[in-house]
Design a protein around this motif. Structure first.
Motif, mmCIF file in Angstrom:
data_model
loop_
_atom_site.group_PDB
_atom_site.id
_atom_site.type_symbol
_atom_site.label_atom_id
_atom_site.label_comp_id
_atom_site.label_asym_id
_atom_site.label_seq_id
_atom_site.Cartn_x
_atom_site.Cartn_y
_atom_site.Cartn_z
ATOM 1 N N GLY B 86 0.820 -1.087 -0.157
ATOM 2 C CA GLY B 86 0.009 0.022 -0.112
ATOM 3 C C GLY B 86 1.004 1.351 -0.027
ATOM 4 O O GLY B 86 0.622 2.049 -0.861
ATOM 5 N N PRO B 87 1.721 1.545 1.142
ATOM 6 C CA PRO B 87 2.751 2.684 0.990
ATOM 7 C C PRO B 87 3.224 2.868 -0.337
ATOM 8 O O PRO B 87 3.609 3.999 -0.606
ATOM 9 N N ALA B 90 1.367 4.032 -3.068
ATOM 10 C CA ALA B 90 0.746 5.502 -2.746
ATOM 11 C C ALA B 90 1.859 6.283 -2.847
ATOM 12 O O ALA B 90 1.535 7.369 -3.379
ATOM 13 N N ILE B 165 -4.471 4.161 -6.923
ATOM 14 C CA ILE B 165 -4.363 3.694 -5.838
ATOM 15 C C ILE B 165 -5.448 2.497 -5.700
ATOM 16 O O ILE B 165 -5.291 1.322 -5.216
ATOM 17 N N TRP B 184 -4.744 -0.592 3.554
ATOM 18 C CA TRP B 184 -5.240 1.015 3.773
ATOM 19 C C TRP B 184 -4.375 1.116 5.197
ATOM 20 O O TRP B 184 -3.754 2.438 5.113
ATOM 21 N N MET B 187 -0.546 1.943 4.655
ATOM 22 C CA MET B 187 -0.515 3.341 3.774
ATOM 23 C C MET B 187 -0.816 4.161 4.570
ATOM 24 O O MET B 187 0.091 5.391 4.568
ATOM 25 N N VAL C 27 -6.181 7.972 1.902
ATOM 26 C CA VAL C 27 -4.721 7.459 1.949
ATOM 27 C C VAL C 27 -3.881 7.880 2.917
ATOM 28 O O VAL C 27 -2.909 7.110 3.578
#
Lengths: 268, 258, 155
Positions: B86-87, B90, B165, B184, B187, C27
């Motif tokens: 995720g990160p 992102a 994303i 999530w 992230m 996010v």
């Protein structure tokens, strides 16, 4: 002669070292049709742009109703331009709007009138050029002659005092040529417009112009009413009016003598 | 000697071009049309610059996000760190790919169209005729296009990142089986609003400025012939792409270097 | 035609703003909310390992703040970590201990707080206080070294 609207005094204009006009003076009387004639490529369109203030001369004055166009500030120039309009050779209609919106455009830009009144004005102008039925068309759907008439309707939308025609007859079939000749004449008379027609179509110009200037080789080579022009004995004027291919206005663009160039190449 | 002269000539030409571009920019920015007439113009331009670029941005954002997830997963899973998918996605999108790729796509899609449109208006004497109608073409033609680009691109970049994303979520979570909650939450723990999102937005604002400025100026200053317009369109895309990439390095160095 | 354009431009703006909101809220969660009121506590460690500014501070896995600064004490050259604790968690007792932990074997390092018992005789930590009971970061290389050393000496 009647009152003068545009007065050009001793004006010189150069484009990249090449002299286009060398100290010419001419005056355009109010309410008359003045024609400026001459062979292609001598900068007749440039003259209209000079009057419109889109380009500035090297020296000399261009007076529009007393305002010296090249000296005006940007804002004053835009004020003065509201009193004149120009019919471009291509028509220069805005391709992203309909004929109706094209003609409404200057009215919407410069006035705060309601849409009802604008509609009346636009239809009146379209009626004058005979295109009321074409109001919904796009400029791309018009023929060349119709596009020019629509552009003419747009240029008289705000009832200017001066209208500059850039080659209004070029590339027209005889019928639309006749229509445009009639329009220029009628509009001039009906609205009291001052017209400047730049053209090289001798018979059409002779038939409508009140006064004619002939320009060649950076200077005015002849002027007068159509009758006077016909009677002039200057070989330059005669060559132009009769349309002879070679004469004092040379057929060739200035170049080194042909023979020298050929021999020069050959010896290398 | 002659080479020196040519060099000097080129430099003077470049600088005076820059000066003209700057003057054009200033007059376009500060001669705003009045709101009643200007707003519909802006709306029309937002449509042709923004709305019409939406599809290409959505599609490419989705695919880039999906590819990032796929590539990232195969690398990360080797370290047992697929939770960081995720990160990774992102941050790449928010910091780099979102602003940069959307600016490049924007230059190709909207920038070239702007140049060609204005160039063609010039070639068909429409700009001249505006001037003769006492309507300033900078105000009427250039300013709304400029503002529309300026507003659209940051929005497009945000949409690009968001869609990317979501695409990564699609591949990573629904296909490769990363836990959705982990995706999530990790992230969220890693992405900072000011540092990543805000800086990304700043980048895309700068790119929007550069790309629209170049596009509008190239059209306005082009030689009004069919060859001149085609050359201007090409150089819009080339120059704005190069400038975007170069500026991206400078901005990244300023923002994230410490 | 104009209606349609207005509608589409409106849609475009709405999608753009929705995307921005999604980025801001979904996010990057902590950004806005985490910038609420905080108060500072300090802790001295022998070794902070890989701790970084902005590393989270957790109590039983719940984030209660972030590291805002890391510096060396000017006198004894031990690392001093400034902890920004969210204002709503303002009731840590003086017996609270703090340690530097690692998420997973190779993961990020974070600060774990272990709240001490609360008693009338024990005061609560006030902004600016130092937490006395600290455990340094576990350094993997040292652990491995110790392990090898003990293996060797066991033979």
């Amino acid at each position: 002669m009647s009152e003068i609207l545009v007065d050009i005094k001793n004006m010189t204009f150069k484009r990249n070292e090449r002299v286009i006009y060398d100290g010419i003076s001419l005056s355009i009387p109010k309410g008359k049709i003045t024609a400026i004639m001459g062979p292609s490529g001598i900068g007749k369109t440039t003259l209209l742009r000079l009057i419109g203030g889109q380009i500035k001369p090297e020296s000399g004055q261009i007076l529009f109703d007393g305002h010296d166009i090249p000296q005006l500030s940007r804002n004053d120039l835009y004020e003065v331009r509201k009193r004149m309009s120009m019919l471009f050779q291509s028509g220069a209609l805005f391709t992203d709007m309909s004929v109706y919106d094209n003609i409404a455009f200057p009215i919407r830009e410069h006035t705060e009138l309601s849409e009802d009144i604008i509609e009346k004005m636009v239809l009146m102008k379209l009626e004058a050029v005979g295109l009321r039925g074409a109001r919904g068309l796009r400029p791309s759907e018009l023929s060349g002659g119709m596009a020019r008439r629509a552009a003419l309707a747009r240029s008289i939308a705000l009832d200017p005092e001066l209208i500059l025609y850039d080659e209004p007859f070029a590339g027209q079939d005889p019928i639309s040529m006749g229509v445009i000749v009639r329009l220029i004449q009628d509009l001039g008379q009906a609205l009291g417009l001052t017209s400047v027609v730049v053209s090289h179509d001798v018979p059409e110009v002779m038939s409508i112009a009140d006064y004619i200037y002939i320009i060649a080789e950076q200077k005015i080579i002849g002027q007068g009413t159509p009758e006077e022009i016909y009677r002039q004995t200057s070989p330059l004027v005669q060559q132009f009016v009769k349309g002879e291919s070679d004469g004092p206005v040379p057929f060739h663009f200035p170049a080194a003598p042909y023979r020298e160039e050929l021999i020069g190449r050959g010896s290398k | 000697m002659q080479q020196l002269q040519i060099l000097g000539h080129t430099i003077i030409g470049q600088i005076s071009g820059l000066g003209r571009a700057l003057l054009m920019l200033l007059s376009a920015l500060f001669h705003m049309p009045n709101p009643r007439k200007g707003f519909p113009l802006l709306l029309n331009q937002l449509y042709s610059v923004g709305v019409l670029s939406l599809v290409i941005i959505l599609v490419s954002g989705l695919f880039i996000g999906m590819v990032l997830a796929l590539q990232g997963y195969t690398i990360l899973v080797g370290y047992g760190a697929e939770a960081s998918l995720g990160p990774m996605v992102a941050l790449s999108l928010l910091r780099e790919l979102g602003p940069v790729v959307s600016a490049l796509l924007f230059a190709g899609r909207a920038g070239s169209a702007l140049t060609a449109e204005i160039g063609l208006m010039k070639a068909t004497e429409q700009l001249s005729s505006l001037e003769m109608m006492a309507v300033d073409p900078l105000r009427r033609v250039v300013a709304p296009r400029f503002w529309a680009g300026f507003i659209s691109l940051p929005l497009l970049a945000a949409i690009f990142s968001a869609v990317g994303i979501l695409g990564a979520h699609l591949v990573g979570v629904d296909w490769l089986g990363v836990d959705s909650g982990t995706f999530w939450s990790v992230m969220q723990a890693q992405v900072s609003f000011e540092k990543d999102i805000l800086n990304g937005i700043i980048k895309s604002v700068v790119f929007a400025f550069v790309v629209t400025w170049i596009a509008v100026y190239k059209g306005y200053a082009c030689e009004p012939t069919s060859e001149g317009i085609s050359r201007a369109t090409t150089s819009t895309v080339v120059q704005s792409s190069l400038l975007v990439l170069g500026l991206d390095f400078v901005l990244t160095a300023l923002m994230f270097a410490n | 035609m104009s209606k349609k354009i207005e509608l589409l431009v409106g849609l475009f703006a709405a999608i753009g703003i929705a995307a921005l909101l999604m980025l801001a809220l979904k996010v990057a969660d902590s950004g806005i909310s985490g910038n609420g009121n905080t108060y500072q506590l300090y802790a001295k460690f022998d070794n902070i390992g890989g701790l970084k500014v902005r590393s989270p501070i957790k109590v039983g896995g719940v984030v209660v703040g972030r590291v805002s600064d890391i510096s060396l004490d000017s006198e004894d050259y031990t690392p001093v970590v400034t902890l920004d604790i969210y204002a709503e968690y303002n009731n840590f007792s003086e017996a609270t201990s703090v340690s530097i932990l690692t998420a997973g074997l190779l993961g990020e390092q974070y600060i774990g707080l272990l709240p001490g018992f609360i008693d009338v005789s024990v005061e609560t930590l006030k902004p600016g206080d130092f937490i006395e009971d600290t455990k340094p970061a576990l350094i993997l290389e040292e652990l491995i070294g110790q392990f090898l050393f003990s293996q060797g000496s066991g033979d």
